[in-house]
Design a protein around this motif. Structure first.
Motif, short mmCIF file in Angstrom:
data_model
loop_
_atom_site.label_atom_id
_atom_site.label_comp_id
_atom_site.label_asym_id
_atom_site.label_seq_id
_atom_site.Cartn_x
_atom_site.Cartn_y
_atom_site.Cartn_z
N LEU A 282 15.55 26.78 74.39
CA LEU A 282 17.20 27.23 74.55
C LEU A 282 18.01 26.11 74.97
O LEU A 282 17.77 25.22 75.61
N LYS A 283 19.32 26.17 74.56
CA LYS A 283 20.20 25.29 75.04
C LYS A 283 20.99 25.92 76.14
O LYS A 283 20.97 27.19 76.51
N SER A 284 21.22 24.95 77.06
CA SER A 284 21.81 25.54 78.56
C SER A 284 23.41 25.54 78.40
O SER A 284 23.86 24.54 78.01
N PRO A 285 24.11 26.73 78.85
CA PRO A 285 25.51 26.54 78.92
C PRO A 285 26.08 25.41 79.93
O PRO A 285 25.31 25.00 80.75
N SER A 286 27.30 25.57 80.10
CA SER A 286 28.00 24.50 80.93
C SER A 286 27.87 24.90 82.31
O SER A 286 28.05 23.88 83.25
N GLY A 287 27.95 26.13 82.86
CA GLY A 287 27.86 26.74 84.28
C GLY A 287 26.56 26.34 84.74
O GLY A 287 25.68 26.01 84.11
N THR A 288 26.47 26.47 86.22
CA THR A 288 25.10 26.27 87.10
C THR A 288 24.40 27.46 86.89
O THR A 288 23.12 27.28 87.06
N LEU A 289 24.72 28.62 86.83
CA LEU A 289 24.10 29.97 86.83
C LEU A 289 23.01 30.00 87.91
O LEU A 289 21.84 30.09 87.70
N SER A 290 23.85 29.74 88.96
CA SER A 290 23.12 29.74 90.29
C SER A 290 22.69 31.09 90.69
O SER A 290 23.25 32.28 90.29
N THR A 291 22.14 31.39 91.79
CA THR A 291 21.79 32.75 92.60
C THR A 291 22.85 33.38 92.95
O THR A 291 22.96 34.56 92.98
N ALA A 292 23.97 32.55 93.66
CA ALA A 292 25.08 33.05 94.18
C ALA A 292 25.92 33.71 92.85
O ALA A 292 26.24 34.79 93.06
N GLU A 293 25.76 33.09 91.65
CA GLU A 293 26.73 33.64 90.54
C GLU A 293 25.74 35.00 90.05
O GLU A 293 26.45 35.87 89.50
N ALA A 294 24.56 35.14 90.42
CA ALA A 294 23.70 36.31 89.99
C ALA A 294 24.18 37.41 90.79
O ALA A 294 24.47 38.59 90.56
N ILE A 295 24.32 37.29 92.25
CA ILE A 295 24.81 38.20 93.15
C ILE A 295 26.15 38.50 92.63
O ILE A 295 26.44 39.76 92.75
N SER A 296 27.09 37.65 92.44
CA SER A 296 28.52 38.04 91.78
C SER A 296 28.28 38.97 90.75
O SER A 296 29.03 39.85 90.47
N SER A 321 29.69 42.18 82.90
CA SER A 321 29.84 40.97 84.00
C SER A 321 29.08 39.72 83.65
O SER A 321 29.38 38.60 84.01
N LEU A 322 27.95 39.97 82.81
CA LEU A 322 26.94 38.44 82.61
C LEU A 322 27.92 37.70 81.63
O LEU A 322 27.80 36.74 81.90
N THR A 323 28.37 38.35 80.69
CA THR A 323 29.05 37.43 79.61
C THR A 323 30.05 36.53 80.37
O THR A 323 30.24 35.12 80.08
N GLY A 324 30.81 37.14 81.39
CA GLY A 324 31.78 36.22 81.87
C GLY A 324 31.21 34.90 82.84
O GLY A 324 31.86 33.79 83.10
N ALA A 325 29.98 35.28 83.24
CA ALA A 325 29.36 34.17 84.20
C ALA A 325 28.72 33.15 83.17
O ALA A 325 28.67 32.24 83.62
#
Length: 362
Positions: A282-296, A321-325
């Protein structure tokens, strides 16, 4: 500092005051000077456990206990502690709870930015009194670091690598000589026993300033990794979402384990550049997709469900919620997200509703 009722987020020493009190009452191990708890009890506070009287200590950090033991042991020496990790690896969270458990005060904080000046770390002046009376103790404005030195507490410095390099080096004398010169008054502040510093840093964001070799030598570094397994990350997110839900006054709902697992699966696959079974690249997006963002993401999904649904998050709440992250860069991320939906999510058994909701939102 007295806790303020009805604040959105209590400081750790107030939110977990009952745990810290119980630990202090049962703590029979040696305590370093001015520490509220022994190093062993501090680690129990961080990792969780059950005391002899049945008091449950909730885990604040889910991961390798040895890392926390090294961090706590560092603070019991004359070396400062540097917590490094990618965004979202709980550096600030661990820093706050360490200070709360050791000093009972997590508020002696300097927030590092590109505009952080020497005064934020050393001291400033009340200019009205300075102009009226000249340099004096009364005109001096203590920084959090100076206050921690006087009181023998833990000072915290967030995002050390965002601070300009010349300002970073202000810390060298503080950390090596344990003194803070005040040449205007021909005096100095000497650190009392119990003083130390916790700094955090990451090297993933833009605007990072490398630490000088002289400053690096004043720190022991502990690298906080991303959660090792899917289950570990699910546990972290579930726990924090429940805590945030109570703080925000959301209605009590059954733990959304399946929804959390879906979000973490998506995050780990996009972060790692491959599906969890390793069969699809897969290709990775520009964001970090961290655990903190998953909580958000989960917190927003629960809020949507609480106010616009029946309280239980649906696939559509999760997708919104996920699409915006995931989509941070409007040029490249939508293409990567659509490719993920078609090559990974569409083929996954039991994810049909989630796939359709994400396609609809996209």
């Amino acid at each position: 500092m007295t806790p303020t009722p009805n604040v959105l987020r209590q400081h750790a020493e107030h939110a977990y005051a009952h745990e810290l009190t119980a630990l202090a009452q049962h703590d029979t191990h040696p305590r370093p000077p001015k520490w509220n708890l022994s190093p062993r009890a501090v680690v129990t506070y961080l990792m969780g456990g059950t005391l002899g009287d049945g008091t449950v200590i909730t885990p604040k950090y889910v991961g390798d206990q040895r890392l926390m033991e090294v961090a706590v042991a560092t603070l019991a020496t004359d070396r400062a502690l540097l917590l490094i990790g990618v965004p979202g690896t709980a550096k600030s969270w661990v820093s706050e709870h360490l200070a709360a458990a050791i000093s009972g005060d997590s508020t002696l904080l300097v927030q590092g930015t590109a505009g952080t000046s020497e005064e934020a770390i050393r001291y400033g002046w009340n200019y009205a009194r300075l102009l009226a009376d000249g340099p004096s103790e009364a005109a001096l404005v203590e920084s959090p670091v100076m206050h921690a030195m006087r009181e023998g507490k833990i000072a915290r410095l967030e995002e050390l690598t965002r601070v300009p390099s010349d300002v970073q080096d202000t810390l060298i004398t503080v950390l090596s000589e344990k003194t803070l010169p005040v040449p205007e008054l021909r005096t100095e502040v000497q650190a009392t026993r119990g003083f130390n510093m916790i700094a955090t840093a990451n090297n993933r964001d833009k605007g990072v300033n490398e630490l000088s070799s002289a400053l690096k030598r004043r720190f022991n570094t502990v690298v906080l990794p991303t959660p090792a397994t899917l289950d570990e990350e699910v546990s972290i997110v579930t726990q924090r979402v429940q805590q945030l839900g109570r703080a925000l006054g959301l209605p009590d709902v059954p733990p959304a384990h399946e929804q959390v697992r879906r979000v973490i699966t998506v995050f780990r696959e996009l972060r790692g550049g491959a599906t969890l079974d390793g069969k699809t690249t897969l290709k990775s997006p520009s964001g970090t997709l961290s655990t903190a963002e998953a909580i958000s993401v989960m917190n927003q999904s629960l809020t949507l469900a609480a106010h616009f649904g029946d309280g239980t998050p649906t696939a559509h709440d999760l997708a919104a919620s996920l699409t915006g992250a995931v989509i941070k860069d409007p040029a490249q991320d939508p293409v990567i997200w659509r490719e993920y939906l078609e090559t990974a999510m569409k083929k996954r058994a039991g994810w049909g509703d989630f796939y359709s909701a994400c396609r609809e939102v996209g």
